[in-house]
Design a protein around this motif. Structure first.
Motif, PDB file in Angstrom:
ATOM      1  N   PRO A  69       0.804  -1.223   0.000  1.00  0.00           N
ATOM      2  CA  PRO A  69       0.000   0.000   0.000  1.00  0.00           C
ATOM      3  C   PRO A  69       0.840   1.277   0.000  1.00  0.00           C
ATOM      4  CG  PRO A  69      -0.959  -1.590   1.495  1.00  0.00           C
ATOM      5  CD  PRO A  69       0.345  -2.175   1.029  1.00  0.00           C
ATOM      6  N   GLY A  70       1.916   1.291   0.777  1.00  0.00           N
ATOM      7  CA  GLY A  70       2.781   2.467   0.827  1.00  0.00           C
ATOM      8  C   GLY A  70       3.408   2.763  -0.518  1.00  0.00           C
ATOM      9  N   GLN A  71       3.843   1.710  -1.231  1.00  0.00           N
ATOM     10  CA  GLN A  71       4.448   1.887  -2.538  1.00  0.00           C
ATOM     11  C   GLN A  71       3.431   2.400  -3.548  1.00  0.00           C
ATOM     12  OE1 GLN A  71       5.864  -2.210  -2.772  1.00  0.00           O
ATOM     13  NE2 GLN A  71       7.973  -1.457  -2.806  1.00  0.00           N
ATOM     14  N   LEU A  72       2.218   1.883  -3.462  1.00  0.00           N
ATOM     15  CA  LEU A  72       1.165   2.326  -4.362  1.00  0.00           C
ATOM     16  C   LEU A  72       0.848   3.803  -4.129  1.00  0.00           C
ATOM     17  CD1 LEU A  72      -0.913   1.714  -6.534  1.00  0.00           C
ATOM     18  CD2 LEU A  72      -2.489   0.979  -4.752  1.00  0.00           C
ATOM     19  N   MET A  73       0.807   4.204  -2.859  1.00  0.00           N
ATOM     20  CA  MET A  73       0.512   5.601  -2.547  1.00  0.00           C
ATOM     21  C   MET A  73       1.614   6.522  -3.093  1.00  0.00           C
ATOM     22  SD  MET A  73      -1.546   7.785  -1.306  1.00  0.00           S
ATOM     23  CE  MET A  73      -2.689   6.893  -0.254  1.00  0.00           C
ATOM     24  N   VAL A  74       2.867   6.089  -2.980  1.00  0.00           N
ATOM     25  CA  VAL A  74       3.978   6.875  -3.522  1.00  0.00           C
ATOM     26  C   VAL A  74       3.800   7.047  -5.031  1.00  0.00           C
ATOM     27  CG1 VAL A  74       6.457   6.906  -3.993  1.00  0.00           C
ATOM     28  CG2 VAL A  74       5.635   6.259  -1.734  1.00  0.00           C
ATOM     29  N   LYS A  75       3.419   5.969  -5.702  1.00  0.00           N
ATOM     30  CA  LYS A  75       3.213   6.044  -7.156  1.00  0.00           C
ATOM     31  C   LYS A  75       2.075   7.005  -7.506  1.00  0.00           C
ATOM     32  CE  LYS A  75       2.097   3.395 -11.300  1.00  0.00           C
ATOM     33  NZ  LYS A  75       1.119   4.409 -11.742  1.00  0.00           N
ATOM     34  N   LEU A  76       0.979   6.928  -6.761  1.00  0.00           N
ATOM     35  CA  LEU A  76      -0.158   7.812  -7.027  1.00  0.00           C
ATOM     36  C   LEU A  76       0.219   9.282  -6.809  1.00  0.00           C
ATOM     37  CD1 LEU A  76      -3.070   5.782  -5.380  1.00  0.00           C
ATOM     38  CD2 LEU A  76      -2.583   6.020  -7.817  1.00  0.00           C
ATOM     39  N   VAL A  77       0.962   9.538  -5.727  1.00  0.00           N
ATOM     40  CA  VAL A  77       1.390  10.905  -5.437  1.00  0.00           C
ATOM     41  C   VAL A  77       2.366  11.384  -6.511  1.00  0.00           C
ATOM     42  CG1 VAL A  77       2.706  12.360  -3.835  1.00  0.00           C
ATOM     43  CG2 VAL A  77       0.966  10.796  -2.951  1.00  0.00           C
ATOM     44  N   LYS A  78       3.271  10.498  -6.939  1.00  0.00           N
ATOM     45  CA  LYS A  78       4.231  10.874  -7.990  1.00  0.00           C
ATOM     46  C   LYS A  78       3.501  11.234  -9.282  1.00  0.00           C
ATOM     47  CE  LYS A  78       6.426   7.976 -10.674  1.00  0.00           C
ATOM     48  NZ  LYS A  78       6.312   8.564 -12.045  1.00  0.00           N
ATOM     49  N   ASP A  79       2.540  10.405  -9.668  1.00  0.00           N
ATOM     50  CA  ASP A  79       1.796  10.661 -10.904  1.00  0.00           C
ATOM     51  C   ASP A  79       1.027  11.976 -10.825  1.00  0.00           C
ATOM     52  OD1 ASP A  79       2.739   8.297 -11.897  1.00  0.00           O
ATOM     53  OD2 ASP A  79       0.890   7.156 -11.547  1.00  0.00           O
ATOM     54  N   GLU A  80       0.436  12.249  -9.664  1.00  0.00           N
ATOM     55  CA  GLU A  80      -0.350  13.476  -9.507  1.00  0.00           C
ATOM     56  C   GLU A  80       0.554  14.708  -9.446  1.00  0.00           C
ATOM     57  OE1 GLU A  80      -3.783  15.197  -9.931  1.00  0.00           O
ATOM     58  OE2 GLU A  80      -3.625  13.017  -9.766  1.00  0.00           O
ATOM     59  N   LEU A  81       1.728  14.560  -8.794  1.00  0.00           N
ATOM     60  CA  LEU A  81       2.703  15.658  -8.763  1.00  0.00           C
ATOM     61  C   LEU A  81       3.180  15.983 -10.178  1.00  0.00           C
ATOM     62  CD1 LEU A  81       5.157  15.101  -5.746  1.00  0.00           C
ATOM     63  CD2 LEU A  81       3.758  17.128  -6.194  1.00  0.00           C
ATOM     64  N   THR A  82       3.445  14.935 -10.952  1.00  0.00           N
ATOM     65  CA  THR A  82       3.886  15.121 -12.332  1.00  0.00           C
ATOM     66  C   THR A  82       2.852  15.905 -13.128  1.00  0.00           C
ATOM     67  OG1 THR A  82       5.143  13.041 -12.284  1.00  0.00           O
ATOM     68  CG2 THR A  82       4.588  13.927 -14.453  1.00  0.00           C
ATOM     69  N   GLU A  83       1.597  15.510 -12.968  1.00  0.00           N
ATOM     70  CA  GLU A  83       0.518  16.181 -13.685  1.00  0.00           C
ATOM     71  C   GLU A  83       0.373  17.625 -13.231  1.00  0.00           C
ATOM     72  OE1 GLU A  83      -2.058  16.312 -16.734  1.00  0.00           O
ATOM     73  OE2 GLU A  83      -0.847  14.574 -16.153  1.00  0.00           O
ATOM     74  N   LEU A  84       0.480  17.846 -11.917  1.00  0.00           N
ATOM     75  CA  LEU A  84       0.332  19.184 -11.358  1.00  0.00           C
ATOM     76  C   LEU A  84       1.416  20.132 -11.875  1.00  0.00           C
ATOM     77  CD1 LEU A  84      -1.243  20.960  -9.324  1.00  0.00           C
ATOM     78  CD2 LEU A  84       0.333  20.175  -7.545  1.00  0.00           C
ATOM     79  N   MET A  85       2.621  19.590 -12.098  1.00  0.00           N
ATOM     80  CA  MET A  85       3.739  20.423 -12.558  1.00  0.00           C
ATOM     81  C   MET A  85       3.824  20.522 -14.079  1.00  0.00           C
ATOM     82  SD  MET A  85       6.813  19.691  -9.809  1.00  0.00           S
ATOM     83  CE  MET A  85       6.846  17.910  -9.987  1.00  0.00           C
ATOM     84  N   GLY A  86       2.854  19.933 -14.777  1.00  0.00           N
ATOM     85  CA  GLY A  86       2.815  20.126 -16.224  1.00  0.00           C
ATOM     86  C   GLY A  86       2.737  18.882 -17.068  1.00  0.00           C
ATOM     87  N   GLY A  87       2.980  17.716 -16.480  1.00  0.00           N
ATOM     88  CA  GLY A  87       2.885  16.474 -17.248  1.00  0.00           C
ATOM     89  C   GLY A  87       4.126  16.210 -18.083  1.00  0.00           C
ATOM     90  N   ASP A  88       4.179  16.793 -19.255  1.00  0.00           N
ATOM     91  CA  ASP A  88       5.311  16.587 -20.165  1.00  0.00           C
ATOM     92  C   ASP A  88       6.228  17.805 -20.183  1.00  0.00           C
ATOM     93  OD1 ASP A  88       4.327  14.068 -21.033  1.00  0.00           O
ATOM     94  OD2 ASP A  88       2.916  15.095 -22.386  1.00  0.00           O
ATOM     95  N   ALA A  89       7.477  17.578 -20.554  1.00  0.00           N
ATOM     96  CA  ALA A  89       8.425  18.688 -20.691  1.00  0.00           C
ATOM     97  C   ALA A  89       7.994  19.575 -21.853  1.00  0.00           C
ATOM     98  CB  ALA A  89       9.834  18.146 -20.927  1.00  0.00           C
TER      99      ALA A  89
END
Length: 446
Positions: free
Chosen positions: A70-90
């Motif tokens: 569960p902890g690893q899954l939460m890290v992945k979800l937060v990483k994906d959402e952080l990526t999207e929040l900061m713009g998604g793609d370069a």
């Protein structure tokens, strides 16, 4: 970079450690801490709240994969959402003009003039462009002088007009000069202010209208946090700029600007400044930044930096020396110089997965290799080529000459010997990959 935020997010994920599945209760507890960490990093409250709400919805709807805790899954979800929040793609930079005109905007003290030089150097060395820097800060003679100094450092011409107090005319004349002299990029450095004021906004709006730049970039000091985001919005309302430059990310920044600025102005972060050197400029990759914030490192960027310093011909020569057991201290010194060109040491360590967390309380200076370099420079040419001849008398002389101790000299010789053996062992893989050589340099500071 973002050390404080990374630590707090790591503690938040520990709440899920040991749990067999994700539940509404443990998700709520974890995300409460995540939201608190974001707020402490100076992320806007509404953005932090919306962020955790989205992560919660995804987490509750997820079936925990058999390969993930569960902890690893939460890290992945937060990483994906952080990526999207900061713009998604370069986001790339538009270089379609002939010449391409880039207008730099921002507040005084944001690092705008310095970054104009970094951008010129980046376009010159990595995009094979011929840039022209234009000094349009008519209020501060020091700014014009600074741009000339920066241009001299990187070998880029600077256009300025002594006595002309009209930035629109200066910019227009500079573009004409660029067309007549074969420049294919024009970077216009404009005046900054201590605060957003109407006079300044009108002036830069007039410059913008007159030269119709292909790119308008807003330069902001990442260390100012939420204030940076508010300032970016004020500029964007008037200029409708194309992208954001975040400077001073190598400082003790809380990260709020990097995380939330895209959401507020709906414009991508295009570049980041990671140090004082002219080479300290990186394209902004939201996914890589999210991984660094979560302590995962950034191996891709580390490899890219190493490849930039990689010289195929030198690698072949080095490979032959390794094969013949002729690898000496001059070769070692050359490799250190290549590593130093990759950027400041703290930033490089932060790119290695797990290293940032392991060394978070260790102060890593840019001159981490100075003792090694001093010892090598105190050796004679023969001693550098044949370290085996270093007896007690020679070691004493070298220690005195380098301002170090005999113990430090012995330690370097031992580590050099270990590294030489390691490079010999990996001869099949090349000896030509700088990254592998870096592995042998861990802990080599005497």
């Amino acid at each position: 970079m973002f050390d404080n935020l990374s630590d707090k997010l790591d503690k938040a994920f520990h709440i899920l450690k040991g749990h067999g599945k994700i539940t509404e209760v443990n998700v709520a507890d974890t995300l409460k801490e995540v939201r608190r960490a974001l707020l402490d990093a100076d992320v806007n409250f509404k953005i932090a709240k919306d962020f955790t709400t989205k992560v919660k919805e995804k987490a509750i709807g997820e079936n925990v994969l058999t390969t993930l805790q569960p902890g690893q899954l939460m890290v992945k979800l937060v990483k994906d959402e952080l990526t999207e929040l900061m713009g998604g793609d370069a986001a790339g930079i538009n270089l379609s003009g002939a010449p391409t005109v880039i207008l730099m905007s921002g507040l005084q003290g944001s690092g705008k003039t310095t970054f104009s030089g970094k951008l010129a150097n980046f376009l010159k060395t990595k995009k094979n462009k011929k840039p022209l820097l234009v000094a349009c800060d008519i209020y501060r003679p020091a700014a014009i002088n600074q741009l000339h100094v920066v241009g001299g450092q990187i070998g880029v011409e600077v256009y300025s007009e002594e006595g002309n107090k009209n930035p629109v005319e200066i910019a227009q004349n500079a573009i004409k000069y660029a067309k007549a002299n074969g420049f294919n990029v024009v970077i216009v450095d404009t005046a900054g202010r201590l605060a957003v004021d109407e006079e300044m906004m009108n002036e830069i709006a007039n410059v913008h209208k007159a030269i119709e730049p292909h790119e308008t970039l807003f330069v902001v000091d990442a260390m100012t946090g939420q204030d940076a985001v508010n300032t970016a919005k004020a500029f964007n309302d008037r200029l409708n700029f194309d992208g954001v430059i975040l400077t001073k990310l190598d400082g003790d920044t809380r990260g709020g600007a990097a995380i939330s600025i895209k959401s507020v102005v709906d414009k991508p972060i295009k570049f980041i400044g990671t140090g004082e050197k002219m080479e300290a400029i990186d394209v902004f990759y939201p996914n890589r930044m999210a991984e660094r914030i979560l302590g995962m490192g950034d191996v891709v960027s580390l490899v890219e930096r190493a490849q930039e310093q990689y010289d195929e011909e030198e690698a072949r020569k080095l490979q032959k020396k390794i094969a013949k057991n002729e690898f000496g201290f001059d070769d070692f010194l050359s490799q250190i110089q290549q590593v130093k060109k990759m950027g400041n040491m703290k930033d490089l360590v932060g790119m290695i997965p797990g290293a940032g967390k392991a060394l978070k309380d260790v102060e890593i200076e840019d001159d981490a290799f100075k003792h090694i370099e001093a010892i090598i420079h105190s050796m004679t040419p023969v001693e550098r080529t044949k370290p085996a001849i270093l007896d007690a008398k020679r070691k004493t002389r070298i220690a005195k000459g380098s301002g170090t101790s005999i113990q430090q000299v012995n330690q370097l010789l031992k580590q050099f010997d270990q590294m030489s053996k390691m490079m010999k062992m990996m001869q099949g893989g090349g000896g030509k990959n700088l990254m592998r050589m870096m592995g042998g340099m861990k802990g080599m500071r005497p």
